[in-house]
Design a protein around this motif. Structure first.
Motif, mmCIF file in Angstrom:
data_model
loop_
_atom_site.group_PDB
_atom_site.id
_atom_site.type_symbol
_atom_site.label_atom_id
_atom_site.label_comp_id
_atom_site.label_asym_id
_atom_site.label_seq_id
_atom_site.Cartn_x
_atom_site.Cartn_y
_atom_site.Cartn_z
ATOM 1 N N PRO A 2 39.966 49.603 65.303
ATOM 2 C CA PRO A 2 41.246 49.239 65.918
ATOM 3 C C PRO A 2 42.013 48.171 65.146
ATOM 4 O O PRO A 2 41.816 46.963 65.331
ATOM 5 N N VAL A 3 42.901 48.617 64.253
ATOM 6 C CA VAL A 3 43.802 47.734 63.511
ATOM 7 C C VAL A 3 45.178 48.381 63.489
ATOM 8 O O VAL A 3 45.302 49.593 63.637
ATOM 9 N N GLY A 4 46.196 47.582 63.306
ATOM 10 C CA GLY A 4 47.559 48.112 63.281
ATOM 11 C C GLY A 4 47.974 48.599 64.659
ATOM 12 O O GLY A 4 47.633 48.002 65.674
ATOM 13 N N LEU A 5 48.682 49.698 64.716
ATOM 14 C CA LEU A 5 49.116 50.281 65.986
ATOM 15 C C LEU A 5 48.044 51.231 66.491
ATOM 16 O O LEU A 5 47.644 52.153 65.792
ATOM 17 N N PHE A 6 47.574 50.996 67.701
ATOM 18 C CA PHE A 6 46.541 51.845 68.275
ATOM 19 C C PHE A 6 46.645 51.804 69.789
ATOM 20 O O PHE A 6 47.230 50.897 70.371
ATOM 21 N N LYS A 7 46.059 52.792 70.427
ATOM 22 C CA LYS A 7 45.998 52.845 71.887
ATOM 23 C C LYS A 7 44.715 52.155 72.338
ATOM 24 O O LYS A 7 43.705 52.234 71.666
ATOM 25 N N GLY A 8 44.744 51.530 73.513
ATOM 26 C CA GLY A 8 43.547 50.935 74.085
ATOM 27 C C GLY A 8 43.403 49.462 73.750
ATOM 28 O O GLY A 8 44.334 48.822 73.265
ATOM 29 N N ARG A 9 42.190 48.943 74.032
ATOM 30 C CA ARG A 9 41.916 47.526 73.797
ATOM 31 C C ARG A 9 40.725 47.371 72.866
ATOM 32 O O ARG A 9 39.682 47.961 73.080
ATOM 33 N N GLY A 10 40.899 46.552 71.843
ATOM 34 C CA GLY A 10 39.853 46.280 70.871
ATOM 35 C C GLY A 10 40.442 45.514 69.715
ATOM 36 O O GLY A 10 41.594 45.085 69.771
ATOM 37 N N GLY A 11 39.676 45.325 68.674
ATOM 38 C CA GLY A 11 40.180 44.607 67.515
ATOM 39 C C GLY A 11 39.075 44.278 66.539
ATOM 40 O O GLY A 11 37.941 44.733 66.673
ATOM 41 N N PHE A 12 39.413 43.423 65.569
ATOM 42 C CA PHE A 12 38.414 43.010 64.599
ATOM 43 C C PHE A 12 37.632 41.832 65.165
ATOM 44 O O PHE A 12 38.108 41.083 66.000
ATOM 45 N N CYS A 13 36.437 41.700 64.720
ATOM 46 C CA CYS A 13 35.549 40.638 65.185
ATOM 47 C C CYS A 13 36.066 39.292 64.662
ATOM 48 O O CYS A 13 36.302 39.141 63.468
ATOM 49 N N PRO A 14 36.244 38.290 65.536
ATOM 50 C CA PRO A 14 36.765 36.991 65.100
ATOM 51 C C PRO A 14 35.677 36.099 64.482
ATOM 52 O O PRO A 14 34.482 36.384 64.610
ATOM 53 N N VAL A 15 36.098 35.023 63.820
ATOM 54 C CA VAL A 15 35.137 34.063 63.258
ATOM 55 C C VAL A 15 34.278 33.499 64.386
ATOM 56 O O VAL A 15 34.701 33.447 65.539
ATOM 57 N N GLY A 16 33.056 33.114 64.060
ATOM 58 C CA GLY A 16 32.127 32.582 65.047
ATOM 59 C C GLY A 16 31.414 33.654 65.851
ATOM 60 O O GLY A 16 30.671 33.359 66.775
ATOM 61 N N SER A 17 31.641 34.914 65.491
ATOM 62 C CA SER A 17 31.018 36.016 66.222
ATOM 63 C C SER A 17 30.668 37.140 65.252
ATOM 64 O O SER A 17 31.011 37.101 64.078
ATOM 65 N N PHE A 18 29.987 38.160 65.794
ATOM 66 C CA PHE A 18 29.634 39.326 64.994
ATOM 67 C C PHE A 18 29.754 40.567 65.864
ATOM 68 O O PHE A 18 29.692 40.495 67.090
ATOM 69 N N CYS A 19 29.959 41.711 65.229
ATOM 70 C CA CYS A 19 30.137 42.976 65.933
ATOM 71 C C CYS A 19 29.380 44.078 65.207
ATOM 72 O O CYS A 19 29.889 44.676 64.259
ATOM 73 N N PRO A 20 28.139 44.361 65.633
ATOM 74 C CA PRO A 20 27.442 45.505 65.037
ATOM 75 C C PRO A 20 28.111 46.807 65.472
ATOM 76 O O PRO A 20 28.943 46.814 66.386
ATOM 77 N N GLU A 21 27.773 47.895 64.843
ATOM 78 C CA GLU A 21 28.343 49.193 65.216
ATOM 79 C C GLU A 21 28.167 49.429 66.713
ATOM 80 O O GLU A 21 27.116 49.160 67.282
ATOM 81 N N GLY A 22 29.231 49.887 67.373
ATOM 82 C CA GLY A 22 29.180 50.200 68.797
ATOM 83 C C GLY A 22 29.464 49.030 69.718
ATOM 84 O O GLY A 22 29.234 49.124 70.920
ATOM 85 N N SER A 23 29.984 47.928 69.203
ATOM 86 C CA SER A 23 30.242 46.740 70.034
ATOM 87 C C SER A 23 31.410 46.960 70.989
ATOM 88 O O SER A 23 32.481 47.401 70.586
ATOM 89 N N ALA A 24 31.181 46.619 72.261
ATOM 90 C CA ALA A 24 32.248 46.665 73.267
ATOM 91 C C ALA A 24 33.023 45.357 73.301
ATOM 92 O O ALA A 24 34.153 45.316 73.782
ATOM 93 N N SER A 25 32.428 44.290 72.805
ATOM 94 C CA SER A 25 33.091 42.985 72.714
ATOM 95 C C SER A 25 32.384 42.180 71.631
ATOM 96 O O SER A 25 31.235 42.476 71.280
ATOM 97 N N PRO A 26 33.054 41.141 71.084
ATOM 98 C CA PRO A 26 32.405 40.313 70.068
ATOM 99 C C PRO A 26 31.198 39.583 70.664
ATOM 100 O O PRO A 26 31.224 39.175 71.826
ATOM 101 N N LEU A 27 30.171 39.422 69.867
ATOM 102 C CA LEU A 27 28.978 38.675 70.257
ATOM 103 C C LEU A 27 28.986 37.347 69.517
ATOM 104 O O LEU A 27 29.177 37.326 68.294
#
Length: 131
Positions: free
Chosen positions: A28-53
């Motif tokens: 999910p980058v640029g224009l997309f439908k739904g809710r999501g995004g890139f993982c922010p600093v201080g966190s990590f997102c393995p494949e299949g992440s529903a939210s940043p960890l």
């Protein structure tokens, strides 16, 4: 698309991203439908992440889009959700090997001391003078 005849992507969210709901792509980058995004600093997102960890104690993530956190450097400590290790130097009287989780985790052994910051091992602790 991940299957013939599909009109949008399906499958797991890509590593380094999180996908909350209703997304039309797994990155999910640029224009997309739904809710999501890139993982922010201080966190990590393995494949299949529903939210940043959040990064666990003893690790940090100083960049976005990370699929895992980096072990804290020797001479430093990293609290939960750390974005860097540089501002958390090991205090006097203690040592901090790689992956140290908090400042006072590793005190110098009995009969030794350390009068400098950023010690990395018990070998950096000096014998107390007699008396």
């Amino acid at each position: 698309c991940n299957r013939a005849g599909a009109t949008s992507e399906s499958g797991l969210c890509s590593a380094g991203y999180y996908c909350e709901e209703g997304l039309d792509r797994n990155t999910p980058v640029g224009l997309f439908k739904g809710r999501g995004g890139f993982c922010p600093v201080g966190s990590f997102c393995p494949e299949g992440s529903a939210s940043p960890l959040g990064c666990l104690p003893g690790t940090y993530s100083s960049h976005t889009h990370q699929q895992n956190c980096t072990e804290c450097e020797p001479g430093f400590y990293c609290l939960i959700n750390s974005t860097t290790f540089l501002d958390s130097t090991c205090p006097e009287g203690f040592y901090c090997p790689a992956g140290t989780e908090f400042a006072y985790q590793f005190p110098c052994p009995a009969g030794t001391y350390n009068n400098r910051t950023m010690a990395q091992s018990a070998k950096d602790c000096l014998l107390c003078p007699p008396g």
